[in-house]
Scaffold this active site. Sequence first.
Site, mmCIF file in Angstrom:
data_model
loop_
_atom_site.group_PDB
_atom_site.id
_atom_site.type_symbol
_atom_site.label_atom_id
_atom_site.label_comp_id
_atom_site.label_asym_id
_atom_site.label_seq_id
_atom_site.Cartn_x
_atom_site.Cartn_y
_atom_site.Cartn_z
ATOM 1 N N ARG A 51 0.825 -1.218 0.000
ATOM 2 C CA ARG A 51 0.000 0.000 0.000
ATOM 3 C C ARG A 51 0.856 1.265 0.000
ATOM 4 N NH1 ARG A 51 -4.621 -2.287 3.975
ATOM 5 N NH2 ARG A 51 -5.974 -3.058 2.337
ATOM 6 N N LYS A 77 -19.940 -16.955 1.239
ATOM 7 C CA LYS A 77 -21.391 -16.874 1.417
ATOM 8 C C LYS A 77 -22.110 -16.104 0.321
ATOM 9 C CE LYS A 77 -21.347 -16.948 6.443
ATOM 10 N NZ LYS A 77 -21.529 -16.049 7.579
ATOM 11 N N GLY A 109 -10.853 -8.588 -1.561
ATOM 12 C CA GLY A 109 -10.046 -9.345 -0.612
ATOM 13 C C GLY A 109 -9.392 -10.644 -1.024
ATOM 14 N N GLY A 132 -13.448 -3.833 0.062
ATOM 15 C CA GLY A 132 -14.828 -3.395 0.268
ATOM 16 C C GLY A 132 -15.227 -2.291 -0.698
HETATM 17 P P1 AMP Z 1 -15.127 -14.169 0.777
HETATM 18 O O1 AMP Z 1 -14.445 -13.328 1.802
HETATM 19 O O2 AMP Z 1 -16.606 -14.163 0.847
HETATM 20 O O3 AMP Z 1 -14.601 -13.901 -0.610
HETATM 21 O O4 AMP Z 1 -14.774 -15.668 1.139
HETATM 22 C C1 AMP Z 1 -13.477 -16.156 1.114
HETATM 23 C C2 AMP Z 1 -13.398 -17.390 1.936
HETATM 24 O O5 AMP Z 1 -14.279 -18.361 1.437
HETATM 25 C C3 AMP Z 1 -12.027 -18.007 1.921
HETATM 26 O O6 AMP Z 1 -11.482 -17.928 3.206
HETATM 27 C C4 AMP Z 1 -12.273 -19.450 1.510
HETATM 28 O O7 AMP Z 1 -11.555 -20.365 2.256
HETATM 29 C C5 AMP Z 1 -13.764 -19.605 1.754
HETATM 30 N N1 AMP Z 1 -14.344 -20.663 0.911
HETATM 31 C C6 AMP Z 1 -14.196 -20.814 -0.404
HETATM 32 N N2 AMP Z 1 -14.818 -21.927 -0.834
HETATM 33 C C7 AMP Z 1 -15.373 -22.501 0.237
HETATM 34 C C8 AMP Z 1 -16.135 -23.681 0.439
HETATM 35 N N3 AMP Z 1 -16.446 -24.482 -0.580
HETATM 36 N N4 AMP Z 1 -16.542 -23.981 1.695
HETATM 37 C C9 AMP Z 1 -16.215 -23.163 2.724
HETATM 38 N N5 AMP Z 1 -15.499 -22.032 2.600
HETATM 39 C C10 AMP Z 1 -15.074 -21.702 1.370
#
Ligand code: AMP
Length: 400
Positions: A31, A202, A358, A381
């Site tokens: 950064r 999610k 992220g 974000g």
């Molecule tokens: P996000 O911050 O929503 O982009 O989520 C990223 C996180 O999702 C990472 O830490 C991954 O390990 C997790 N992730 C990706 N695929 C899966 C999965 N199939 N089951 C559980 N966690 C997951």
Amino acid sequence: MKINYQGKKAIVRVDFNVPLDSNYNITDDTRIRGALPTIRHIIDHGGSAILMSHLGRPEKKLLPDGSIDKEKFTLRHLVGHLSSLLGVEVKFCDELVGEKATKMARALQPGEVLLLENTRFEPGESKGNEALAKQLAELADVYVNDAFGTAHRAHASTTTIAQFFDQGAKEFGFLMDAEVSNAEKVMSNPQRPLTAIIGGAKVSDKILLLERLIDFVDNLLIGGGMAYTFLKAQGGQVGNSLVEEDKLGLALKLLEKAKNKGVTLLLPEDSIIADKFDAAAQSASANSLAIPDGWMGLDIGEKARKAYADVIRRSRTLLWNGPMGVFEMEKFANGTKAIAEATAEATKNGAFSLVGGGDSVAAVNQMGLAGEISHVSTGGGAMLEFLEGKELPGIKAVKG
Ligand code: AMP
């Protein structure tokens, strides 16, 4: 950058929110390096730069007596490294505003750089307080915002301050400009086919993004934990995979919307499944709609990787947010790796690619492919909100 900086003092909002180890050594200076071209531009054109940034969340990590942990969160920790990167002895003021800051800003000569104390030491910062913003504005002749990562926050140093400068006396720095213009390459009039690859944990975190993307992408490739909510909604057996039961209806609606809009929405045909959420779990390959009880999908499978990579290779514009699996564990990183490689290959063949938000940024960095992507966003974000179609207050304040 268009302003004539000759003899001017510029107050510059940078994003120096870098990770520090327990001895306050900077463990990743990306950064800081990102802001150097803007700072150099100002001092090389006869101006002086007054830098302000936040570092960490001091307001959330108070000392037992309720006061701010100034030793931990002071920007003084950055002075030495910043000075050596810039090749200029950076002056430091241990307050953000006040008599000392005013005196030091006044004394600043062309070519000099002054770093102010952590913006978040002032409670008015995150409230977008006008009096604080005015005090900051009074330190300088012009305002430069180069902190894309905080552009979605209406804070005093990122947004409110801009109102105290005329249109010709405020502008974006190079980093901010690059973030905005690259995001716009995807959002307005992109070369087609345009493919969005969305993963991560999610669905609930990405509802707005998915809804918005379905309005204008040609292909939507879904992976990561969120895929299993869609698969279950379609009647699949997903075992113990991550599922948001309360989002099953929404998933069906999104699938329907994609169909109506003629968007090709792909879910992973197969998955790498595991008997527990663990780097040393037993793993196997399975049809994503028939995952046995007790097993969970932790990555997209080989057929899905191939299908997704084919779409990516045929695309002219690519937007990627969120990993395809639990890439932090080697066993479940291959799906994300395949997507990163296909995106790099498409980019080599002339496509425009943007990786934003992220964990997908962490993934391309981990895989050493960041240099082969057209633009890797620094603002998690902020980029997500931008892509969701929101007007970011920090951008609006400067653009007018
Ligand atoms: P996000 O911050 O929503 O982009 O989520 C990223 C996180 O999702 C990472 O830490 C991954 O390990 C997790 N992730 C990706 N695929 C899966 C999965 N199939 N089951 C559980 N966690 C997951």
